[in-house]
Scaffold this motif. Structure first.
Motif, PDB file in Angstrom:
ATOM      1  N   CYS A  81       0.844  -1.194   0.000  1.00  0.00           N
ATOM      2  CA  CYS A  81       0.000   0.000   0.000  1.00  0.00           C
ATOM      3  C   CYS A  81       0.877   1.241   0.000  1.00  0.00           C
ATOM      4  CB  CYS A  81      -0.884   0.059   1.246  1.00  0.00           C
ATOM      5  SG  CYS A  81      -2.231  -1.120   1.252  1.00  0.00           S
ATOM      6  N   GLY A  82       0.498   2.182  -0.835  1.00  0.00           N
ATOM      7  CA  GLY A  82       1.135   3.489  -0.834  1.00  0.00           C
ATOM      8  C   GLY A  82       0.258   4.456  -0.066  1.00  0.00           C
ATOM      9  N   ALA A  83       0.429   5.730  -0.329  1.00  0.00           N
ATOM     10  CA  ALA A  83      -0.344   6.752   0.372  1.00  0.00           C
ATOM     11  C   ALA A  83      -1.835   6.685   0.036  1.00  0.00           C
ATOM     12  CB  ALA A  83       0.204   8.133   0.046  1.00  0.00           C
ATOM     13  N   GLU A  84      -2.176   6.372  -1.227  1.00  0.00           N
ATOM     14  CA  GLU A  84      -3.578   6.394  -1.640  1.00  0.00           C
ATOM     15  C   GLU A  84      -4.082   5.090  -2.248  1.00  0.00           C
ATOM     16  OE1 GLU A  84      -4.252   9.733  -4.187  1.00  0.00           O
ATOM     17  OE2 GLU A  84      -3.210  11.114  -2.841  1.00  0.00           O
ATOM     18  N   TRP A  85      -3.192   4.189  -2.649  1.00  0.00           N
ATOM     19  CA  TRP A  85      -3.584   2.964  -3.362  1.00  0.00           C
ATOM     20  C   TRP A  85      -3.022   1.729  -2.672  1.00  0.00           C
ATOM     21  CZ3 TRP A  85      -6.403   2.982  -8.012  1.00  0.00           C
ATOM     22  CH2 TRP A  85      -6.641   4.249  -8.560  1.00  0.00           C
ATOM     23  N   CYS A  86      -3.741   0.610  -2.815  1.00  0.00           N
ATOM     24  CA  CYS A  86      -3.279  -0.683  -2.304  1.00  0.00           C
ATOM     25  C   CYS A  86      -3.371  -1.728  -3.412  1.00  0.00           C
ATOM     26  CB  CYS A  86      -4.127  -1.152  -1.126  1.00  0.00           C
ATOM     27  SG  CYS A  86      -3.881  -0.192   0.371  1.00  0.00           S
ATOM     28  N   ARG A  87      -2.429  -2.671  -3.401  1.00  0.00           N
ATOM     29  CA  ARG A  87      -2.442  -3.778  -4.358  1.00  0.00           C
ATOM     30  C   ARG A  87      -3.254  -4.906  -3.742  1.00  0.00           C
ATOM     31  NH1 ARG A  87       0.143  -5.382  -9.013  1.00  0.00           N
ATOM     32  NH2 ARG A  87       0.641  -7.593  -9.165  1.00  0.00           N
ATOM     33  N   LEU A  88      -4.227  -5.403  -4.503  1.00  0.00           N
ATOM     34  CA  LEU A  88      -5.123  -6.455  -4.029  1.00  0.00           C
ATOM     35  C   LEU A  88      -5.026  -7.683  -4.918  1.00  0.00           C
ATOM     36  CD1 LEU A  88      -8.379  -4.372  -3.434  1.00  0.00           C
ATOM     37  CD2 LEU A  88      -6.504  -4.775  -1.848  1.00  0.00           C
ATOM     38  N   SER A  89      -5.419  -8.806  -4.344  1.00  0.00           N
ATOM     39  CA  SER A  89      -5.501 -10.059  -5.081  1.00  0.00           C
ATOM     40  C   SER A  89      -6.815 -10.732  -4.695  1.00  0.00           C
ATOM     41  CB  SER A  89      -4.315 -10.948  -4.709  1.00  0.00           C
ATOM     42  OG  SER A  89      -4.439 -12.201  -5.295  1.00  0.00           O
ATOM     43  N   GLY A 105      -8.135 -14.680  -8.504  1.00  0.00           N
ATOM     44  CA  GLY A 105      -7.146 -14.859  -9.561  1.00  0.00           C
ATOM     45  C   GLY A 105      -6.718 -13.565 -10.242  1.00  0.00           C
ATOM     46  N   TYR A 106      -7.284 -12.454  -9.835  1.00  0.00           N
ATOM     47  CA  TYR A 106      -6.926 -11.157 -10.408  1.00  0.00           C
ATOM     48  C   TYR A 106      -6.078 -10.368  -9.422  1.00  0.00           C
ATOM     49  CZ  TYR A 106     -10.536 -12.111 -13.844  1.00  0.00           C
ATOM     50  OH  TYR A 106     -11.284 -12.680 -14.832  1.00  0.00           O
ATOM     51  N   ARG A 107      -5.172  -9.555  -9.957  1.00  0.00           N
ATOM     52  CA  ARG A 107      -4.355  -8.672  -9.137  1.00  0.00           C
ATOM     53  C   ARG A 107      -4.401  -7.280  -9.723  1.00  0.00           C
ATOM     54  NH1 ARG A 107       0.992 -12.028  -7.307  1.00  0.00           N
ATOM     55  NH2 ARG A 107      -0.195 -13.775  -6.510  1.00  0.00           N
ATOM     56  N   GLY A 108      -4.494  -6.311  -8.836  1.00  0.00           N
ATOM     57  CA  GLY A 108      -4.513  -4.945  -9.308  1.00  0.00           C
ATOM     58  C   GLY A 108      -4.526  -3.969  -8.149  1.00  0.00           C
ATOM     59  N   TRP A 109      -4.616  -2.706  -8.494  1.00  0.00           N
ATOM     60  CA  TRP A 109      -4.562  -1.625  -7.525  1.00  0.00           C
ATOM     61  C   TRP A 109      -5.953  -1.006  -7.329  1.00  0.00           C
ATOM     62  CZ3 TRP A 109      -0.087  -0.372  -4.952  1.00  0.00           C
ATOM     63  CH2 TRP A 109       1.075  -0.966  -5.423  1.00  0.00           C
ATOM     64  N   VAL A 123      -7.625  -1.609   6.075  1.00  0.00           N
ATOM     65  CA  VAL A 123      -6.335  -0.938   5.968  1.00  0.00           C
ATOM     66  C   VAL A 123      -6.513   0.494   6.480  1.00  0.00           C
ATOM     67  CG1 VAL A 123      -6.669  -0.241   3.563  1.00  0.00           C
ATOM     68  CG2 VAL A 123      -4.358  -0.444   4.462  1.00  0.00           C
ATOM     69  N   GLY A 124      -5.552   0.953   7.273  1.00  0.00           N
ATOM     70  CA  GLY A 124      -5.617   2.316   7.810  1.00  0.00           C
ATOM     71  C   GLY A 124      -5.368   3.361   6.742  1.00  0.00           C
ATOM     72  N   ALA A 125      -5.980   4.511   6.874  1.00  0.00           N
ATOM     73  CA  ALA A 125      -5.840   5.596   5.894  1.00  0.00           C
ATOM     74  C   ALA A 125      -4.396   6.046   5.737  1.00  0.00           C
ATOM     75  CB  ALA A 125      -6.726   6.767   6.274  1.00  0.00           C
ATOM     76  N   ASP A 126      -3.617   6.004   6.814  1.00  0.00           N
ATOM     77  CA  ASP A 126      -2.232   6.443   6.750  1.00  0.00           C
ATOM     78  C   ASP A 126      -1.237   5.288   6.752  1.00  0.00           C
ATOM     79  OD1 ASP A 126      -2.842   5.662   9.312  1.00  0.00           O
ATOM     80  OD2 ASP A 126      -1.759   7.298  10.295  1.00  0.00           O
ATOM     81  N   GLU A 127      -1.744   4.068   6.568  1.00  0.00           N
ATOM     82  CA  GLU A 127      -0.904   2.876   6.606  1.00  0.00           C
ATOM     83  C   GLU A 127      -0.148   2.682   5.286  1.00  0.00           C
ATOM     84  OE1 GLU A 127      -1.381  -1.918   7.445  1.00  0.00           O
ATOM     85  OE2 GLU A 127      -3.113  -0.603   7.677  1.00  0.00           O
ATOM     86  N   LEU A 128       1.148   2.397   5.409  1.00  0.00           N
ATOM     87  CA  LEU A 128       1.988   2.088   4.254  1.00  0.00           C
ATOM     88  C   LEU A 128       2.512   0.672   4.417  1.00  0.00           C
ATOM     89  CD1 LEU A 128       4.064   5.403   4.138  1.00  0.00           C
ATOM     90  CD2 LEU A 128       2.031   4.823   2.816  1.00  0.00           C
ATOM     91  N   ARG A 129       2.474  -0.107   3.337  1.00  0.00           N
ATOM     92  CA  ARG A 129       2.939  -1.508   3.358  1.00  0.00           C
ATOM     93  C   ARG A 129       3.825  -1.762   2.162  1.00  0.00           C
ATOM     94  NH1 ARG A 129       0.071  -5.806   5.705  1.00  0.00           N
ATOM     95  NH2 ARG A 129       0.302  -6.912   3.776  1.00  0.00           N
ATOM     96  N   ASP A 130       4.876  -2.541   2.381  1.00  0.00           N
ATOM     97  CA  ASP A 130       5.777  -2.935   1.282  1.00  0.00           C
ATOM     98  C   ASP A 130       5.416  -4.287   0.739  1.00  0.00           C
ATOM     99  OD1 ASP A 130       7.240  -0.615   1.477  1.00  0.00           O
ATOM    100  OD2 ASP A 130       8.608  -1.462   2.947  1.00  0.00           O
TER     101      ASP A 130
END
Length: 179
Positions: A148-156, A159-163, A172-179
């Motif tokens: 997750c970045g500041a405004e977008w998260c990668r989801l799965s 079988g599909y993956r995207g933002w 997910v928290g509004a200010d949470e960042l994930r690598d």
């Protein structure tokens, strides 16, 4: 006995807080930094935090023990929950509708999932509003949470993956960042 004592102390703090605020109107308010964030008294993990339901079915109780009444039964594996309290082997959790109670820690997992909070959410190939559409997810779909970045998260999901934009997700928290 201990729970009653804790609840009494918590009520005293809630009642005393407005009185103290009135007496010290000149107090300086400092923002809470990540280092100062509240930690759970049992796990020392950040509070509140998100987890997922490990079991297909979990009894949600009025208090932190098997002797407390069951208020809810969550019946959706991988459902994201927000942990807002800890007491021994019990965690106080809340779902996306604000309903919750106490659940035994063995029924929750640290695996991160989110639930789609808007109907027909478009997954995009990149974290940009005009990027190529990968898939559309219906309201209530549970997806695995990636980075997750500041405004977008990668989801799965399915079988599909995207933002997807964070504002359309619970888990997910509004200010949470994930690598």
């Amino acid at each position: 006995m201990k729970l009653a004592r804790i609840l009494w102390v918590a009520m005293a703090v809630v009642i005393a807080a407005p009185i103290a605020a009135q007496q010290t109107q000149e107090a300086v308010v400092t923002p809470i930094t990540a280092v100062q964030a509240e930690r759970g008294p049992v796990t020392n993990l950040p509070m509140p935090r998100y987890v997922s339901l490990k079991a297909n079915e979990a009894n949600i109780r009025r208090g932190p023990s098997l002797s407390h009444r069951i208020d809810w039964v969550f019946q959706r594996r991988d459902m994201p929950l927000r942990v807002v309290g800890e007491y021994g082997h019990w965690r106080r959790v809340v779902d996306r509708e604000g309903m919750g109670g106490w659940v035994h820690y063995s029924l929750i997992s640290g695996n991160r999932t989110v639930i789609i909070d808007s109907d027909l959410l478009v997954l995009r190939s990149q974290p940009l509003p005009n990027a190529t559409e990968v898939a559309m997810l219906e309201l209530g779909v549970i997806a695995d949470l990636g980075e997750c970045g500041a405004e977008w998260c990668r989801l799965s999901a399915g079988g599909y993956r995207g933002w997807a934009p964070k504002t359309a997700l619970f888990g997910v928290g509004a200010d949470e960042l994930r690598d």
